[in-house]
Design a protein around this motif. Structure first.
Motif, PDB file in Angstrom:
ATOM      1  N   LYS A  25       0.599   2.360  -8.703  1.00  0.00           N
ATOM      2  CA  LYS A  25       0.640   0.954  -8.333  1.00  0.00           C
ATOM      3  C   LYS A  25      -0.701   0.503  -7.776  1.00  0.00           C
ATOM      4  O   LYS A  25      -1.208  -0.579  -8.108  1.00  0.00           O
ATOM      5  CB  LYS A  25       1.737   0.715  -7.295  1.00  0.00           C
ATOM      6  N   LYS A  28      -3.260   0.070 -10.480  1.00  0.00           N
ATOM      7  CA  LYS A  28      -2.989  -1.151 -11.246  1.00  0.00           C
ATOM      8  C   LYS A  28      -3.507  -2.376 -10.499  1.00  0.00           C
ATOM      9  O   LYS A  28      -4.087  -3.293 -11.093  1.00  0.00           O
ATOM     10  CB  LYS A  28      -1.486  -1.280 -11.502  1.00  0.00           C
ATOM     11  N   ILE A  29      -3.319  -2.406  -9.176  1.00  0.00           N
ATOM     12  CA  ILE A  29      -3.778  -3.542  -8.374  1.00  0.00           C
ATOM     13  C   ILE A  29      -5.304  -3.614  -8.374  1.00  0.00           C
ATOM     14  O   ILE A  29      -5.901  -4.682  -8.547  1.00  0.00           O
ATOM     15  CB  ILE A  29      -3.234  -3.427  -6.929  1.00  0.00           C
ATOM     16  N   CYS A  33      -7.879  -6.530  -9.779  1.00  0.00           N
ATOM     17  CA  CYS A  33      -8.985  -7.124  -9.012  1.00  0.00           C
ATOM     18  C   CYS A  33     -10.307  -6.975  -9.772  1.00  0.00           C
ATOM     19  O   CYS A  33     -11.115  -7.908  -9.820  1.00  0.00           O
ATOM     20  CB  CYS A  33      -9.092  -6.452  -7.643  1.00  0.00           C
ATOM     21  N   LEU A 162      -4.880  -0.573   1.117  1.00  0.00           N
ATOM     22  CA  LEU A 162      -4.837   0.074  -0.194  1.00  0.00           C
ATOM     23  C   LEU A 162      -5.412   1.488  -0.142  1.00  0.00           C
ATOM     24  O   LEU A 162      -4.883   2.411  -0.762  1.00  0.00           O
ATOM     25  CB  LEU A 162      -5.613  -0.766  -1.218  1.00  0.00           C
ATOM     26  N   LEU A 225      -3.832  -9.752  -4.313  1.00  0.00           N
ATOM     27  CA  LEU A 225      -3.378  -8.694  -3.405  1.00  0.00           C
ATOM     28  C   LEU A 225      -2.139  -9.120  -2.628  1.00  0.00           C
ATOM     29  O   LEU A 225      -1.214  -8.331  -2.417  1.00  0.00           O
ATOM     30  CB  LEU A 225      -4.508  -8.319  -2.449  1.00  0.00           C
ATOM     31  N   ALA A 228       0.861  -8.979  -4.744  1.00  0.00           N
ATOM     32  CA  ALA A 228       1.224  -7.593  -5.020  1.00  0.00           C
ATOM     33  C   ALA A 228       1.856  -6.908  -3.806  1.00  0.00           C
ATOM     34  O   ALA A 228       2.163  -5.721  -3.858  1.00  0.00           O
ATOM     35  CB  ALA A 228      -0.007  -6.813  -5.473  1.00  0.00           C
TER      36      ALA A 228
END
Length: 761
Positions: A25, A28-29, A33, A162, A225, A228
């Motif tokens: 995940k 992917k984020i 970005c 993150l 972000l 998400a």
């Protein structure tokens, strides 16, 4: 005794790099970005380079000598040559920092503070040029960090979460911090051979065109972000910063391209759908079949019972070759009487030998026939568009055969709004709307440029539509330069008009305030009226224009008028005379200071003050002013040009005042009142027709200012004056929309075909 080790290990105290491990995940984020960064940076740089050429040219134009001018022109050429490399190095530097951060959690920035730069300069560690360069970058970084502190804080907190780090990410270690962006550009500019003054100009434009809009990227990343689930409530989910015009333009073009992610089959279906609809409607429109034995050039002959007779078909390749021959000869035009299709079919029938002894020997295929019909109808609608001047219609009509060839080759022409051929036709037509046929057909003018584009299509286009992209880009570049000049001229026109409007309002306010105070006076000393008429009204005017009617200066100047009028009124009571005696010095001082501020004539002021002194002496003695003091009874004050002319027109110069003083309120008045900024008018003066655009309208006096295509003032009218022109037919509001002409023509054609098809059914 235990041995002491005097060797210090810097490696032990240094921050040890660590490896960041993101789950699926998180990767992917981060990837989402990164895509935003990859897409946005080139768009921002595109906006920068759009401005660099103009800036270098303006500086060269304003330079005082040939040497400086040559410097700027050389810099312009160098930047054009190095543009691709600068773009590549800039994006590479930023993305390397970004990628390294997600591996190690670090993105160090080599940023020196102002204090460090000063120290290095004093120690001669930095050369003068290097110091100036570093100061410019440091200043840019500092300003951007202050401007985007909120966005950077939110971005840093989300990056921390993150990465799973326990420490906050500082601005200097944010992989997209202003320091990273500015240092990347400094690195990209390192080997560009330009002088320091030129480089500082480039840095200044980089600040305006990139750093001023980098906040939009921060907003986007915070939104991504937040959505998400990375600290979603940290900041409001809204955009706070302006978006670069270059970025907005790129997004609009991407949206206009349609659904980019669909597979090829779906796109093909979409492209043929519009044309198939047009074919069905054309068949309905034709309704009853032609009589048996009739010969229509290019169509299948009809036998008994309305059944088509089978004849050999002309191959599409052969048809395109014949059209290319007609295109090169440039003899077939679409006349303004809408008989172009017949002429075209007759020439094709002759060149392709489709008729022999009056009988059809060969025929065009159904799709080719329908394409000719559709393109012919499209150009009929274009030629019926009242927003286009006739001379421009004649030019655009010459594009019928090239557009027909494009439509035969690529049926996406009808459905793809951003098709290169459609875009060129749309842009040429949009630019032609405000053109006035004043006889200027020079190559550098609008008519000459459109004519050049049309000729190049006719001579260069065979079967490769990329020529339309090249020509459209060239025309857009030329048109943008024209529009920039027109916008500047229009802004100046509006500033001048707005200044006159403010001056009128100020004069009206001054005369109103003074006359309101004078209306209760039967007579006044001549010195007082002279002071008010010759000097004090200008004092008030200056206060109104500079500080406004709500300012203390304006109010104090009006209070001085009240005190002046009171000071020359007869004083019967002893207390009043004593009060006057106390107030005279302050009153004279205030009068003198403000009159000196407007450079009032000193000799005249001395004479008027002496006369005013006599008035005060008379009042202090309790005497009437009629004895020994010159008085006047005409107490009205005005500015010679304070009355707004009710009617101002470049077309109607000999109107009697009585004919424009009568206001008529009807549908034309309402149309004039509802006219919006940017609307176009067609003005008729005998056989001459001019096109003007509404550029500015006053909220105070109902004055409308119209400009021509180049932004130069062409006409000034009141609402009643405009309504009168609309009423007598000497003016007409053009139905101009932002919708491209091809879209409007297709829409109108579909409506017409549906209507006639229903009637035929």
């Amino acid at each position: 005794m235990q041995r002491q080790d005097n060797i210090i290990s810097f490696g032990d105290s240094a921050t040890r790099k660590r490896q960041i491990s993101l789950d699926a995940k998180g990767r992917k984020i981060v990837d989402a970005c990164r895509k935003h960064v990859v897409r946005t940076l080139p768009q921002l740089m595109s906006g920068l380079f759009e401005k660099l050429d103009d800036a270098m040219y303006e500086l060269a134009d304003k330079s005082g000598n040939d040497s400086v001018q040559t410097t700027y022109f050389d810099a312009m050429r160098e930047l054009r040559k190095e543009r691709a490399r600068i773009d590549r190095v800039f994006s590479r530097e930023v993305l390397q920092k970004f990628d390294r951060f997600w591996e190690t959690g670090e993105a160090p920035v080599n940023q020196r503070t102002f204090a460090e730069l000063s120290r290095d300069s004093e120690m001669s560690l930095l050369g003068e040029d290097e110091l100036e360069d570093s100061l410019a970058i440091t200043n840019m970084i500092s300003k951007s960090e202050n401007r985007y502190s909120r966005e950077l804080y939110a971005l840093g907190q989300r990056f921390v979460q993150l990465t799973g780090d326990t420490d906050e990410v500082s601005e200097q270690h944010n992989p997209l911090a202003p320091g990273v962006i500015c240092n990347a550009f400094q690195e990209a500019m390192r080997n560009v051979e330009v002088d320091l003054p030129v480089k500082l100009v480039i840095y200044k434009l980089f600040d305006k065109q990139v750093m001023h809009y980098i906040g939009g990227l921060y907003d986007e990343l915070n939104l991504v972000l937040g959505k998400a689930g990375i600290i979603p409530k940290l900041t409001p989910q809204v955009r706070r910063n302006p978006v670069s015009p270059a970025v907005s333009r790129a997004r609009r073009e991407a949206q206009a391209d349609g659904r980019a992610g669909e597979d090829a089959d779906e796109r093909s279906d979409l492209q043929t759908e519009v044309f198939e609809t047009l074919q069905q409607l054309l068949n309905l429109r034709r309704g009853v079949a032609p009589a048996a034995g009739s010969a229509v050039p290019g169509r299948m002959p009809i036998g008994a019972g309305g059944v088509p007779i089978s004849v050999p078909l002309v191959e599409t390749v052969e048809l395109l070759s014949a059209l290319s021959t007609l295109q090169q000869s440039n003899t077939v035009m679409v006349p303004l009487n809408n008989e172009g299709e017949g002429n075209l079919r007759t020439r094709l029938a002759s060149d392709l030998r489709m008729l022999e002894e009056g009988r059809t020997h060969r025929a065009l295929g159904e799709a080719d026939n329908d394409t000719i019909d559709v393109i012919s109808m499209l150009f009929e609608f274009i030629l019926d568009d009242h927003s286009l001047p006739d001379a421009m219609k004649a030019l655009l009509s010459r594009l019928q055969i090239p557009m027909l060839k494009v439509a035969i080759i690529d049926k996406a022409f009808f459905s793809k709004k951003v098709h290169p051929a459609r875009r060129l036709l749309n842009n040429l037509a949009q630019a032609a709307i405000g053109w006035n046929d004043d006889g200027d057909r020079s190559p550098g003018g609008l008519f000459g440029t459109v004519e050049s584009m049309v000729k190049r299509v006719l001579t260069d286009f065979d079967d490769d539509p990329s020529i339309f992209t090249v020509l459209n880009d060239e025309f857009n570049e030329w048109w943008e330069r024209e529009q920039r000049g027109a916008d500047v001229a229009e802004q100046r026109t509006n500033q001048v008009t707005r200044g006159k409007e403010q001056l009128r309002a100020a004069k009206a306010a001054v005369t109103d305030e003074l006359n309101k105070r004078l209306q209760f006076q039967k007579q006044l000393p001549d010195a007082v009226i002279s002071l008010l008429r010759d000097g004090w009204k200008d004092v008030l005017l200056l206060n109104y224009l500079r500080q406004g009617p709500e300012s203390e200066e304006w109010k104090e100047s009006l209070e001085i008028v009240d005190k002046l009028l009171w000071s020359v009124a007869p004083k019967k009571e002893y207390a009043e005379r004593q009060e006057l005696l106390r107030n005279i010095p302050e009153l004279l001082r205030n009068l003198r200071e403000r009159l000196n501020a407007i450079s009032f004539d000193q000799h005249k002021m001395a004479r008027l003050f002496k006369e005013l002194q006599n008035c005060h002496i008379a009042c202090l003695r309790g005497k009437s002013l009629s004895a020994g003091v010159d008085t006047v009874t005409d107490l009205h004050i005005s500015f010679p040009d304070s009355q707004l002319i009710n009617q101002s027109s470049l077309l109607v110069d000999d109107l009697e005042p009585e004919t424009v003083a009568v206001a008529i309120h009807d549908k034309f008045t309402e149309q004039a009142e509802s006219l919006e900024i940017g609307a176009w008018l067609a003005l008729f003066d005998g056989e001459e027709k001019k096109r003007v655009k509404l550029s500015w309208k006053s909220d105070v006096t109902d004055v409308f200012v119209f400009v021509n295509r180049k932004g130069v003032k062409a006409l000034e009218l009141t609402v009643d004056g405009l309504a009168m022109h609309l009423r007598d037919g000497s003016a007409e509001v053009l139905d101009v929309t932002n919708a491209p002409i091809m879209d409007r023509a297709l829409g109108a054609m579909l409506d017409a075909l549906k209507h006639t098809g229903t009637a035929a059914g």
